[in-house]
Design an enzyme around this catalytic site. Structure first.
Site, PDB file in Angstrom:
ATOM      1  N   ASP A 185      74.630  34.080 -14.533  1.00 31.28           N
ATOM      2  CA  ASP A 185      73.550  33.639 -13.923  1.00 31.28           C
ATOM      3  C   ASP A 185      73.771  33.592 -12.423  1.00 31.28           C
ATOM      4  O   ASP A 185      74.942  33.599 -11.803  1.00 31.28           O
ATOM      5  CB  ASP A 185      73.461  31.997 -14.355  1.00 31.28           C
ATOM      6  CG  ASP A 185      72.482  31.419 -13.684  1.00 31.28           C
ATOM      7  OD1 ASP A 185      71.408  31.339 -14.378  1.00 31.28           O
ATOM      8  OD2 ASP A 185      72.460  30.859 -12.703  1.00 31.28           O
TER       9      ASP A 185
ATOM     10  N   ASN B 127      63.905  32.297  -4.210  1.00 31.92           N
ATOM     11  CA  ASN B 127      62.458  32.160  -4.624  1.00 31.92           C
ATOM     12  C   ASN B 127      61.613  31.374  -3.641  1.00 31.92           C
ATOM     13  O   ASN B 127      60.657  31.667  -2.960  1.00 31.92           O
ATOM     14  CB  ASN B 127      62.175  32.047  -6.004  1.00 31.92           C
ATOM     15  CG  ASN B 127      62.289  32.915  -7.027  1.00 31.92           C
ATOM     16  OD1 ASN B 127      62.034  34.269  -6.600  1.00 31.92           O
ATOM     17  ND2 ASN B 127      62.793  32.706  -8.391  1.00 31.92           N
TER      18      ASN B 127
ATOM     19  N   HIS C 231      58.707  35.105  -5.069  1.00 36.03           N
ATOM     20  CA  HIS C 231      59.097  35.727  -6.135  1.00 36.03           C
ATOM     21  C   HIS C 231      59.117  37.128  -6.134  1.00 36.03           C
ATOM     22  O   HIS C 231      59.817  37.663  -6.930  1.00 36.03           O
ATOM     23  CB  HIS C 231      57.873  35.259  -7.239  1.00 36.03           C
ATOM     24  CG  HIS C 231      58.137  34.057  -7.514  1.00 36.03           C
ATOM     25  ND1 HIS C 231      59.042  33.556  -8.555  1.00 36.03           N
ATOM     26  CD2 HIS C 231      57.521  32.676  -7.133  1.00 36.03           C
ATOM     27  CE1 HIS C 231      58.989  32.229  -8.676  1.00 36.03           C
ATOM     28  NE2 HIS C 231      57.939  31.583  -7.732  1.00 36.03           N
TER      29      HIS C 231
ATOM     30  N   ASP D 227      62.250  38.962  -7.559  1.00 31.68           N
ATOM     31  CA  ASP D 227      62.209  40.038  -8.658  1.00 31.68           C
ATOM     32  C   ASP D 227      63.057  41.219  -8.189  1.00 31.68           C
ATOM     33  O   ASP D 227      63.676  41.902  -8.928  1.00 31.68           O
ATOM     34  CB  ASP D 227      60.764  40.361  -8.860  1.00 31.68           C
ATOM     35  CG  ASP D 227      59.909  39.440  -9.648  1.00 31.68           C
ATOM     36  OD1 ASP D 227      60.403  38.394 -10.187  1.00 31.68           O
ATOM     37  OD2 ASP D 227      58.728  39.668  -9.668  1.00 31.68           O
TER      38      ASP D 227
ATOM     39  N   GLU E  97      66.845  34.119 -14.447  1.00 30.14           N
ATOM     40  CA  GLU E  97      68.039  34.822 -13.855  1.00 30.14           C
ATOM     41  C   GLU E  97      69.209  34.950 -14.591  1.00 30.14           C
ATOM     42  O   GLU E  97      70.099  35.130 -14.053  1.00 30.14           O
ATOM     43  CB  GLU E  97      68.208  34.162 -12.292  1.00 30.14           C
ATOM     44  CG  GLU E  97      69.036  32.838 -12.594  1.00 30.14           C
ATOM     45  CD  GLU E  97      67.947  31.524 -12.479  1.00 30.14           C
ATOM     46  OE1 GLU E  97      68.141  30.543 -12.177  1.00 30.14           O
ATOM     47  OE2 GLU E  97      66.416  31.948 -13.013  1.00 30.14           O
TER      48      GLU E  97
END
Length: 671
Positions: free
Chosen positions: A551, A559, A564, A568, A594
């Site tokens: 993670d 974010n 975002h 990404d 994630e």
């Protein structure tokens, strides 16, 4: 000519060994629209198209010389008015000097089956008594791939062709005189119940034709099963009396299973998936599509996608359709789709052109995300021309001694966009991709070595190659090649190329089903597909199997701070870094958000921790240009024999939680 042959329902003619026509019946003359005195003593080539002249010499006449007979040669005759007349020609040597030829009109496969029905009706009173007509009938039905079984009015089998012997597992010697139902084990493939006997139904209900129902199956004598389609038809004498039944059926197992595989890929995926054509009509939609937008499949499939798009987004959608038609991939395009309840949902699309007229798309509902960010990316990709029917196969003849094409069939324009004249001027390099050129050159090298040692034989192979189209794109074709010496002792290669893009459709769809659209890694559906097999293998061979959950630390802050799109990018950077440092035997899956999962077969927890620590360090040292240094936390658990995946995953997840609690940027093993 014998009067019976003159009025036979098949075309019949007699050729000399030199190819001159010395006799021909009225049926054949009607097919090609000539009078008797206009044909007799003329060479058969006078009535053939250019391509068929080649087929006559290389296929039909060669088979006669070697085997004494030639079966199912497709030739195009030219009528007196210049009309093309496609015929199926069979031949057999009648004597040392003469060749008997039988012709059946072959415009389309359906017309061919109707031709068989016409032949059957005209021969039904005489095929037993009239030996010559029976031979003509059997020559036709024994040369096709469809199964054909003939019974009398007592349902006893009187005739079977080789295809029906193969499908039923009964030889004709064993089957003759047996009840049709004994040999033809007909079942419903869904219910597994005995299916109706088509011969019995036709005889009892006094109908002339009976179609096999959908999901029909045939169980062979050895227990193997195939899907079939076909029909049964009554054989009527000239006075209208029913004298028997003919059953014609074909094996559709390959087509049926391929369709089911495609439907399966669509239905199990957790993303929206659909297939549309280049005109903008939906071809198939999956369950997730229907759930998100509230429609039933029949309310969408066959409809124009523009009828569901918000009117303000139609112009942009048309632009995207144009790009897809030009062979480009579209990524991140967003528009509004109307839900069945009348509201609109924002849908983000990832689309790519497939074979010919099809476009493959995956999508997600980003209605909530749309309030914060909009992203549209477009990438280029090839467009393939869609050709499926065998009649559009292209024949190429290459003279290696002269280094050029000497013949290319007219269908090349439908397959590549180039005319015959344009194609003849091109070389192998112009027509094929570099990889395909290498394949063909390897074939040429092997073939020339073969001919050097065996000059009287030929060298054959089948290759999948990519060919250049006039629009600059490449298409996949299956090339059946044959190298040999011609009459002038020059080396020639004859190639029959067939478009195989449909095969690539299933491969492309399978890829979309198993991979995450953002990172290109395996997705959760792929893990669910393989995990059972991996656990079973580990238990059977008593081998270790480890699972790790990774993670990204503080990813929500990324974010929230940069948005975002940057998030990404960071996910893709993390995926690429981990993949580059992954061992070949391991699996890396984007599990969601994630979170990433590592599956490491034949690896205990110590080996897993060692391998993952290299990945953790590589991610830490690979700074993102915007967000800077990024760390990850990893939880690891080695599977206990017979442990369920759910329990195993929970242990790895607990280890991940501990890694977070203990300060992040670390690996914690479950203990």
């Amino acid at each position: 000519m014998n009067h019976r042959m003159d009025n036979a329902p098949c075309g019949f003619m007699v050729l000399t060994n030199q190819g001159y026509i010395i006799d021909i019946n009225q049926t054949f003359l009607k097919m090609i629209e000539y009078e008797y005195n206009e044909v007799v003593n003329k060479h058969i080539e006078s009535f053939l198209s250019i391509a068929s002249k080649l087929m006559f010499h290389t296929l039909f006449f060669l088979q006669i010389q070697i085997n004494g007979k030639a079966e199912e040669t497709y030739l195009t005759f030219k009528s007196r008015l210049g009309k093309e007349v496609p015929l199926l020609l069979n031949g057999s040597r009648a004597s040392a000097e003469l060749i008997d030829c039988i012709a059946v009109r072959m415009s389309k496969r359906d017309e061919y089956e109707r031709e068989l029905q016409d032949i059957k009706k005209k021969l039904e009173d005489s095929y037993i008594v009239e030996t010559k007509l029976r031979e003509l009938f059997e020559t036709t039905i024994f040369s096709i791939n469809e199964g054909i079984i003939v019974t009398d009015t007592q349902e006893k089998i009187t005739l079977m062709n080789p295809a029906s012997e193969n499908y039923t597992g009964w030889s004709k010697r064993e089957a003759y005189g047996k009840d049709f139902a004994t040999v033809f084990n007909h079942i419903n493939m869904l219910t597994r119940e005995k299916a109706p006997n088509p011969v019995n139904e036709l005889l009892e209900k006094d109908i002339t034709k009976k179609e096999c129902p959908i999901n029909s199956g045939l169980v062979s004598r050895n227990g193997s099963e195939i899907y079939i389609s076909g029909n049964a038809a009554g054989i009527l004498s000239k006075n209208g009396k029913l004298t028997g039944v003919v059953v014609i059926f074909k094996n559709i197992t390959k087509e049926y299973t391929q369709e089911k595989d495609i439907e399966g890929f669509l239905e199990v995926n957790l993303d929206i998936l659909c297939v549309s054509d280049t005109t903008g009509n939906f071809h198939k939609v999956n369950r997730k599509f229907r759930e998100i937008l509230g429609y039933r499949a029949e309310e969408v499939e066959g409809k124009s996608l523009l009828s569901f798009v918000h009117e303000e987004d139609i112009s942009d959608t048309l632009v995207v359709l144009g790009e897809l038609n030009d062979g480009k991939m579209v990524s991140g395009f967003m528009n509004r789709y109307r839900h069945k309840d009348g509201t609109y949902r924002y849908i983000e699309w990832y689309s790519q052109p497939g074979a010919g007229k099809f476009i493959y798309s995956s999508a997600r509902d980003v209605t909530e995300k749309q309030k914060k960010v909009t992203e549209a990316l477009r990438l280029s990709e090839e467009k393939y021309q869609f050709i499926t029917e065998n009649m559009f196969d292209v024949v190429w003849v290459i003279n290696l001694s002269k280094g050029k094409y000497t013949y290319i069939s007219p269908s090349v324009e439908q397959q590549t966009g180039f005319s015959v004249e344009e194609s003849l001027e091109q070389s192998l390099e112009d027509f094929m991709s570099l990889e395909s050129v290498i394949k063909i050159r390897n074939y040429i090298s092997a073939g020339m070595e073969h001919l050097k040692n065996h000059p009287d034989s030929s060298y054959s192979a089948i290759n999948e190659i990519q060919k250049l189209c006039k629009n600059g794109n490449m298409i996949w074709v299956e090339a059946s090649t044959r190298m040999l010496y011609n009459a002038e002792y020059e080396i020639e290669i004859i190639i029959a190329s067939r478009n195989i893009e449909e095969r690539k459709q299933a491969e492309a769809l399978k890829y979309v089903s198993y991979h995450d659209q953002l990172t290109g890694l395996y997705n959760r559906h792929f893990l669910e597909t393989i995990i059972g097999q991996e656990m079973e293998s580990a238990d059977r061979y008593n081998q270790p199997l480890s699972l790790a959950v990774l993670d990204l630390d503080h990813f929500k802050q990324v974010n929230d701070t940069w948005g975002h799109p940057i998030g990404d990018e960071l996910l893709k950077l993390t995926a690429d870094t981990a993949k580059k440092n992954l061992r070949a035997s391991d699996f890396l899956i984007r599990f969601g958000g994630e979170e990433f999962v590592f599956l490491m077969p034949q690896t205990g927890i110590d080996g897993t921790v060692s391998a993952l620590d290299k990945i953790r360090a590589a991610i830490e040292n690979n700074n993102h240009p915007v967000t800077g240094k990024q760390t990850v936390s990893i939880g690891v658990a080695e599977r206990i024999k017979t442990e369920s995946f759910q329990d195993w995953y929970k242990r790895a997840d607990k280890a991940l939680y501990r890694a977070k609690q203990e300060g992040r940027n670390r690996i914690v093993r479950y203990s």
